[in-house]
Design an enzyme around this catalytic site. Structure first.
Site, mmCIF file in Angstrom:
data_model
loop_
_atom_site.group_PDB
_atom_site.id
_atom_site.type_symbol
_atom_site.label_atom_id
_atom_site.label_comp_id
_atom_site.label_asym_id
_atom_site.label_seq_id
_atom_site.Cartn_x
_atom_site.Cartn_y
_atom_site.Cartn_z
ATOM 1 N N THR A 1 0.830 -1.201 0.000
ATOM 2 C CA THR A 1 0.000 0.000 0.000
ATOM 3 C C THR A 1 0.866 1.254 0.000
ATOM 4 O O THR A 1 0.609 2.203 -0.755
ATOM 5 C CB THR A 1 -0.908 0.019 1.245
ATOM 6 O OG1 THR A 1 -1.613 -1.209 1.334
ATOM 7 C CG2 THR A 1 -1.891 1.168 1.174
ATOM 8 N N THR A 2 1.902 1.261 0.831
ATOM 9 C CA THR A 2 2.799 2.406 0.902
ATOM 10 C C THR A 2 3.557 2.589 -0.402
ATOM 11 O O THR A 2 4.001 3.687 -0.731
ATOM 12 C CB THR A 2 3.782 2.237 2.087
ATOM 13 O OG1 THR A 2 3.025 2.010 3.277
ATOM 14 C CG2 THR A 2 4.633 3.466 2.291
ATOM 15 N N ILE B 1 5.726 -4.487 10.060
ATOM 16 C CA ILE B 1 5.879 -4.108 8.659
ATOM 17 C C ILE B 1 5.531 -2.636 8.626
ATOM 18 O O ILE B 1 4.374 -2.248 8.762
ATOM 19 C CB ILE B 1 5.006 -4.971 7.734
ATOM 20 C CG1 ILE B 1 5.471 -6.435 7.847
ATOM 21 C CG2 ILE B 1 5.117 -4.482 6.288
ATOM 22 C CD1 ILE B 1 4.712 -7.415 6.968
#
Length: 298
Positions: free
Chosen positions: A50-51, A210
């Site tokens: 996502t990042t 994470i």
């Protein structure tokens, strides 16, 4: 206490994806970022999560990105490729293609938008696990996927499938996460999916995080997870409190807008974000810079 010697280490950063001025993949900056994150203390990297703006990086670019990261890492740390999608057949096909590149693991998110029941989640992840031999990290993030993968489903997958080896838990439900940790196989790892929840999850027996903030100041986040792993909770709490304003501050708007802005502010620009995300406003940047100064990152 956290388990000893987790497979992928304790600090795994979900790396941002560098873009050039025209919004295309910046290969050279990607290589430099991979090196920066490894030197900064990361034990492994998740590429194009996502990042890393996975929704707007199409399959051919994902493959290019994975290859760049693998070459830049040079076997120094494991590279985990995010291949998750909300179509099981597409995910299986893509996972098989990515496995051929030589990555060390795959991350697969709970299918979003189509809202499958728990049995659908089990069958989705089972299909992926049976299609590849690589270790698989599940990713549960109800805030983005609309549905929550229950502890029971996570544990069923962990016990039934040898290559389902970890979960990134971003449900925010500590009771659920505790049930997973209490019932998981001995070689399974639970990672916090939120930097700010890392200390609490590691106190329950989680392996690490994470991370998002690991893009910006990996050394500071590494110190926190290592203190937790050593059981030095007083020092861990002190380090965590000192960084918490930035952990929270990076999420004042949609991720990774402010992560990329933070990297610019520390002198390591990685370009902007792709639409429908938009770059940080001057007001957001000013507030972020003040937070970064307050916590000693700039």
């Amino acid at each position: 206490m956290p388990i000893d010697n987790p497979r992928f280490g304790r600090l795994i950063t979900a790396m941002v994806t560098p873009f050039d001025e025209s919004g295309e993949l910046d290969a050279a900056r990607t290589e430099e970022l991979v090196d920066r994150l490894i030197v900064g203390g990361n034990d492994a990297l998740v590429i194009n999560g996502t990042t890393g703006e996975s929704p707007t990086v199409f399959y051919p670019q994902k493959m290019e990105l994975f290859n760049i990261a693998l070459a830049a890492a040079g076997k120094r740390v494991p590279i985990i490729a995010n291949v998750g999608d909300n179509c099981t057949a597409d995910t299986v096909s893509f996972a098989r293609d990515v496995a051929k590149l030589g990555v060390d693991g795959l991350m697969c998110v709970v299918p979003y938008y189509n809202k499958p029941p728990q049995e659908g989640l089990y069958q989705h992840f089972s299909a992926i696990a049976h299609a590849v031999d690589l270790p698989i990290v599940l990713y549960n993030i109800p805030g983005r996927c609309v549905i929550n993968m229950t502890a029971e489903t996570t544990l069923r997958l962990a016990h039934d499938l040898d290559n389902v080896v970890a979960v990134k838990e971003a449900s925010g439900d500590l009771a659920q996460i505790e049930r997973i940790i209490e019932g998981m196989p001995a070689d399974f790892d639970v990672y916090s999916g939120d930097d700010s929840a890392t200390l609490d999850i590691m106190r329950l027996g989680g392996s690490g995080v994470i991370s998002t903030i690991g893009n910006v100041c990996p050394d500071r986040m590494k110190a926190i997870v290592e203190l937790c792993a050593q059981g030095d909770w007083e020092a861990a709490e002190e380090e965590n409190a000192s960084l918490l304003p930035l952990m929270d501050g990076l999420f004042k708007t949609a991720n990774p807008i402010l992560v990329k802005e933070a990297l610019r502010l520390v002198g390591f620009p990685v370009g902007g974000v792709r639409l429908p995300l938009i770059d940080a406003t001057p007001e957001q940047s000013s507030e972020l810079e003040a937070t970064m100064k307050a916590v000693g990152v700039v």
